[in-house]
Structures are given as C-alpha cells and as structure tokens.
Motif scaffolding. Sequence first.
Motif, PDB file in Angstrom:
ATOM      1  N   PHE A 177      16.567  27.637  -7.514  1.00 31.75           N
ATOM      2  CA  PHE A 177      17.692  28.456  -7.995  1.00 31.75           C
ATOM      3  C   PHE A 177      18.041  29.610  -7.055  1.00 31.75           C
ATOM      4  O   PHE A 177      18.966  30.350  -7.328  1.00 31.75           O
ATOM      5  CB  PHE A 177      17.386  28.992  -9.394  1.00 31.75           C
ATOM      6  CG  PHE A 177      17.177  27.899 -10.400  1.00 31.75           C
ATOM      7  CD1 PHE A 177      18.241  27.159 -10.884  1.00 31.75           C
ATOM      8  CD2 PHE A 177      15.896  27.594 -10.844  1.00 31.75           C
ATOM      9  CE1 PHE A 177      18.046  26.143 -11.804  1.00 31.75           C
ATOM     10  CE2 PHE A 177      15.697  26.584 -11.771  1.00 31.75           C
ATOM     11  CZ  PHE A 177      16.767  25.854 -12.243  1.00 31.75           C
ATOM     12  N   GLY A 178      17.267  29.783  -5.996  1.00 25.67           N
ATOM     13  CA  GLY A 178      17.587  30.821  -5.033  1.00 25.67           C
ATOM     14  C   GLY A 178      16.380  31.676  -4.670  1.00 25.67           C
ATOM     15  O   GLY A 178      15.256  31.402  -5.086  1.00 25.67           O
ATOM     16  N   PRO A 179      16.634  32.737  -3.900  1.00 26.69           N
ATOM     17  CA  PRO A 179      15.535  33.607  -3.470  1.00 26.69           C
ATOM     18  C   PRO A 179      15.029  34.491  -4.613  1.00 26.69           C
ATOM     19  O   PRO A 179      15.743  34.744  -5.583  1.00 26.69           O
ATOM     20  CB  PRO A 179      16.173  34.463  -2.366  1.00 26.69           C
ATOM     21  CG  PRO A 179      17.632  34.453  -2.687  1.00 26.69           C
ATOM     22  CD  PRO A 179      17.912  33.132  -3.338  1.00 26.69           C
ATOM     23  N   ASN A 180      13.808  34.945  -4.461  1.00 29.30           N
ATOM     24  CA  ASN A 180      13.194  35.828  -5.458  1.00 29.30           C
ATOM     25  C   ASN A 180      13.957  37.146  -5.483  1.00 29.30           C
ATOM     26  O   ASN A 180      14.121  37.795  -4.453  1.00 29.30           O
ATOM     27  CB  ASN A 180      11.725  36.070  -5.101  1.00 29.30           C
ATOM     28  CG  ASN A 180      10.971  36.785  -6.176  1.00 29.30           C
ATOM     29  OD1 ASN A 180      11.494  37.676  -6.829  1.00 29.30           O
ATOM     30  ND2 ASN A 180       9.722  36.412  -6.354  1.00 29.30           N
ATOM     31  N   PRO A 181      14.418  37.604  -6.661  1.00 26.48           N
ATOM     32  CA  PRO A 181      15.175  38.852  -6.724  1.00 26.48           C
ATOM     33  C   PRO A 181      14.327  40.080  -6.383  1.00 26.48           C
ATOM     34  O   PRO A 181      14.864  41.116  -6.035  1.00 26.48           O
ATOM     35  CB  PRO A 181      15.669  38.911  -8.171  1.00 26.48           C
ATOM     36  CG  PRO A 181      14.787  38.002  -8.933  1.00 26.48           C
ATOM     37  CD  PRO A 181      14.312  36.963  -7.962  1.00 26.48           C
ATOM     38  N   LYS A 182      13.006  39.944  -6.475  1.00 23.07           N
ATOM     39  CA  LYS A 182      12.127  41.062  -6.112  1.00 23.07           C
ATOM     40  C   LYS A 182      11.869  41.092  -4.615  1.00 23.07           C
ATOM     41  O   LYS A 182      11.270  42.031  -4.116  1.00 23.07           O
ATOM     42  CB  LYS A 182      10.792  40.957  -6.852  1.00 23.07           C
ATOM     43  CG  LYS A 182      10.928  41.101  -8.356  1.00 23.07           C
ATOM     44  CD  LYS A 182       9.608  41.284  -9.063  1.00 23.07           C
ATOM     45  CE  LYS A 182       8.710  40.092  -8.943  1.00 23.07           C
ATOM     46  NZ  LYS A 182       7.488  40.206  -9.745  1.00 23.07           N
ATOM     47  N   GLY A 183      12.292  40.055  -3.905  1.00 26.82           N
ATOM     48  CA  GLY A 183      12.101  40.001  -2.468  1.00 26.82           C
ATOM     49  C   GLY A 183      10.685  39.621  -2.061  1.00 26.82           C
ATOM     50  O   GLY A 183      10.304  39.795  -0.924  1.00 26.82           O
ATOM     51  N   ILE A 184       9.893  39.095  -2.987  1.00 30.92           N
ATOM     52  CA  ILE A 184       8.503  38.704  -2.694  1.00 30.92           C
ATOM     53  C   ILE A 184       8.484  37.249  -2.270  1.00 30.92           C
ATOM     54  O   ILE A 184       9.052  36.389  -2.930  1.00 30.92           O
ATOM     55  CB  ILE A 184       7.601  38.914  -3.927  1.00 30.92           C
ATOM     56  CG1 ILE A 184       7.592  40.379  -4.325  1.00 30.92           C
ATOM     57  CG2 ILE A 184       6.192  38.401  -3.667  1.00 30.92           C
ATOM     58  CD1 ILE A 184       6.877  40.664  -5.617  1.00 30.92           C
ATOM     59  N   ASN A 185       7.798  36.987  -1.177  1.00 31.29           N
ATOM     60  CA  ASN A 185       7.693  35.602  -0.703  1.00 31.29           C
ATOM     61  C   ASN A 185       6.391  35.020  -1.028  1.00 31.29           C
ATOM     62  O   ASN A 185       5.430  34.979  -1.115  1.00 31.29           O
ATOM     63  CB  ASN A 185       7.967  35.517   0.788  1.00 31.29           C
ATOM     64  CG  ASN A 185       9.424  35.808   1.061  1.00 31.29           C
ATOM     65  OD1 ASN A 185      10.287  35.418   0.286  1.00 31.29           O
ATOM     66  ND2 ASN A 185       9.705  36.488   2.150  1.00 31.29           N
TER      67      ASN A 185
END
Length: 125
Positions: free
Chosen positions: A117-125
């Motif tokens: 659904f896309g990248p993590n909104p928290k920016g954590i990889n």
Amino acid sequence: QGNQGNAGAQGNAGAQGNPYIEVLKKYAVFNGRASRREYWMFILINLGISIAFIVLDALLQTPGIFSNIYSLAVFLPGLAAAIRRMHDTDRSGWWILLPIVNIVFLAQDSQPGVNRFGPNPKGIN
C-alpha cells in the motif's frame, strides 16, 4: 541523497503536526497508509468535538442537529483514515467491517518499510 532524507523527514514531520487536519485534508483518500498516531489522534479529537456539539445541541435545545451534521461531515474522512490504517498493517480495508478484529488491527503498530500500500508513514524501514 542526504537532502532527500531530510526532505522526507520534514514532509513526515509536517504530517504529524495536527493529525485531525491531516485526516481532513485526505477527505476521501482510500489508498496509502495512516500511522497509528494519525488515526487514534483523529479519533480522540473527533470524540472531543462530538461531545462539544452534543453539549451545544443540549444547550440550544436542538434535537441533535449540530452533532448529526458534524457526524455526517467527518464520516467519510474517518472511514478513509480507518482504511488507510488497515493498509498500514498490510491488510485490506475490508477488514474494517469486522467488529472486534478491526480494533485489534487498528491498535497494531505499522508494518516496517514499504508494503503493498506504500511507504511507512513513520519513515521507518
């Protein structure tokens, strides 16, 4: 690439400024992901505003007019945020229809990194 990382962090920090406003800006956005903080802060602020409208209706002796109008106005963004929250845990938005299970999923932490659904909104990889 260092500048891109900072730009992403700044963009993410802006999204965490006021979760209620962020959810309203994405009024009918059903794709992407919503962090646990964004969703639950929206719910909490929404509850406070709803209570205020209920009190206003009681004071003005209106039969729930203001609270009902407000509820209708935030129904779609609330539904969209719940579906994006399901996406954040890598689940279909249809899970929101199952009563008890959906609360468990809404309370779970984000799936780290990028999901379908896309990248993590928290920016954590």
